[in-house]
Write a protein that holds these residues in place. Structure first.
Motif, mmCIF file in Angstrom:
data_model
loop_
_atom_site.group_PDB
_atom_site.id
_atom_site.type_symbol
_atom_site.label_atom_id
_atom_site.label_comp_id
_atom_site.label_asym_id
_atom_site.label_seq_id
_atom_site.Cartn_x
_atom_site.Cartn_y
_atom_site.Cartn_z
ATOM 1 N N ASP A 11 1.909 -12.471 6.735
ATOM 2 C CA ASP A 11 1.001 -11.780 5.807
ATOM 3 C C ASP A 11 -0.379 -11.503 6.391
ATOM 4 O O ASP A 11 -1.380 -11.529 5.675
ATOM 5 C CB ASP A 11 0.863 -12.546 4.488
ATOM 6 N N TYR A 53 3.669 -1.065 3.455
ATOM 7 C CA TYR A 53 3.377 -2.254 2.655
ATOM 8 C C TYR A 53 1.919 -2.686 2.758
ATOM 9 O O TYR A 53 1.288 -3.013 1.759
ATOM 10 C CB TYR A 53 4.281 -3.419 3.075
ATOM 11 N N ARG A 56 -3.712 0.465 2.562
ATOM 12 C CA ARG A 56 -4.218 0.714 1.209
ATOM 13 C C ARG A 56 -3.452 1.860 0.584
ATOM 14 O O ARG A 56 -2.920 2.714 1.275
ATOM 15 C CB ARG A 56 -5.700 1.052 1.302
ATOM 16 N N PRO A 57 -3.416 1.916 -0.730
ATOM 17 C CA PRO A 57 -2.683 3.003 -1.386
ATOM 18 C C PRO A 57 -3.247 4.367 -1.004
ATOM 19 O O PRO A 57 -4.430 4.481 -0.712
ATOM 20 C CB PRO A 57 -2.878 2.741 -2.870
ATOM 21 N N GLN A 121 4.773 1.753 -2.788
ATOM 22 C CA GLN A 121 3.380 1.386 -2.548
ATOM 23 C C GLN A 121 2.429 2.558 -2.741
ATOM 24 O O GLN A 121 1.226 2.379 -2.764
ATOM 25 C CB GLN A 121 3.215 0.777 -1.165
ATOM 26 N N THR A 125 1.173 2.048 -9.870
ATOM 27 C CA THR A 125 1.589 0.719 -10.314
ATOM 28 C C THR A 125 1.909 -0.189 -9.119
ATOM 29 O O THR A 125 2.758 -1.061 -9.199
ATOM 30 C CB THR A 125 2.829 0.830 -11.214
ATOM 31 N N ARG A 126 1.208 0.022 -8.039
ATOM 32 C CA ARG A 126 1.460 -0.689 -6.782
ATOM 33 C C ARG A 126 1.491 -2.205 -6.958
ATOM 34 O O ARG A 126 2.315 -2.886 -6.351
ATOM 35 C CB ARG A 126 0.373 -0.294 -5.789
ATOM 36 N N ASN A 127 0.599 -2.759 -7.778
ATOM 37 C CA ASN A 127 0.566 -4.207 -7.951
ATOM 38 C C ASN A 127 1.844 -4.732 -8.596
ATOM 39 O O ASN A 127 2.250 -5.864 -8.331
ATOM 40 C CB ASN A 127 -0.655 -4.619 -8.776
ATOM 41 N N LEU A 128 2.466 -3.942 -9.437
ATOM 42 C CA LEU A 128 3.711 -4.362 -10.073
ATOM 43 C C LEU A 128 4.908 -4.264 -9.128
ATOM 44 O O LEU A 128 5.854 -5.036 -9.240
ATOM 45 C CB LEU A 128 3.975 -3.511 -11.319
ATOM 46 N N THR A 129 4.878 -3.310 -8.221
ATOM 47 C CA THR A 129 6.009 -3.122 -7.307
ATOM 48 C C THR A 129 5.843 -3.883 -5.995
ATOM 49 O O THR A 129 6.758 -3.899 -5.189
ATOM 50 C CB THR A 129 6.194 -1.626 -6.993
ATOM 51 N N ARG A 130 4.701 -4.512 -5.792
ATOM 52 C CA ARG A 130 4.433 -5.219 -4.532
ATOM 53 C C ARG A 130 5.472 -6.309 -4.215
ATOM 54 O O ARG A 130 5.916 -6.413 -3.076
ATOM 55 C CB ARG A 130 3.024 -5.784 -4.538
ATOM 56 N N LYS A 134 7.730 -6.412 -0.847
ATOM 57 C CA LYS A 134 7.658 -7.560 0.068
ATOM 58 C C LYS A 134 9.055 -8.075 0.390
ATOM 59 O O LYS A 134 9.362 -8.380 1.545
ATOM 60 C CB LYS A 134 6.807 -8.668 -0.556
#
Length: 142
Positions: A11, A53, A56-57, A121, A125-130, A134
């Protein structure tokens, strides 16, 4: 590329992206939009997955438009079909037909996972699909 994979598994996003971009720049075939080596076939899916991944978006990005990153994901799928082909330099000539088919199948799935990561990504809704991205990155792309 191995250092980028290692950084991605730990990470360390910024380092993983920088190393993946460096690996991409060393591949003269990919920088020209062509490929002719097995290393290039494997590289494009991994670079797309790592950059998709960790970067940044796209709606915040100014340096590289999201269509470029999505193109990497699409390209990963299309060239994966030629994985371990005898016409490509660096392919293993000792593989049986079944092993060659299995290697091609894995490359196609790596490309599809990389394309999915870049698409997920780039969503608002990137935070929900992160978490989904991963898992795809760890289990399929790397």
């Amino acid at each position: 590329m191995y250092a980028a994979i290692n950084a991605a598994r730990q990470d360390r996003g910024r380092q993983a992206v920088e190393l993946a971009q460096e690996a991409w720049s060393y591949s003269t075939m990919l920088t020209n939009g062509q490929y002719d080596h097995q290393y290039d076939v494997n590289l494009v899916g991994r670079v797309a997955g790592i950059k998709g991944y960790f970067e940044r978006p796209p709606y915040f990005r100014t340096a590289e438009p999201s269509c470029n990153l999505r193109a990497y994901g699409g390209w990963a799928v299309s060239i994966a079909k030629s994985s371990e082909s005898p016409e490509i330099e660096g392919s293993n000539p000792n593989l049986s037909d079944a092993e060659r088919h299995d290697a091609r199948r894995k490359a196609v799935w790596r490309g599809r996972a990389a394309r999915t990561i870049t698409q997920l990504q780039s969503l608002p809704t990137r935070n929900l699909t992160r978490p989904i991205s991963k898992k795809l990155l760890d289990k399929v792309v790397l």
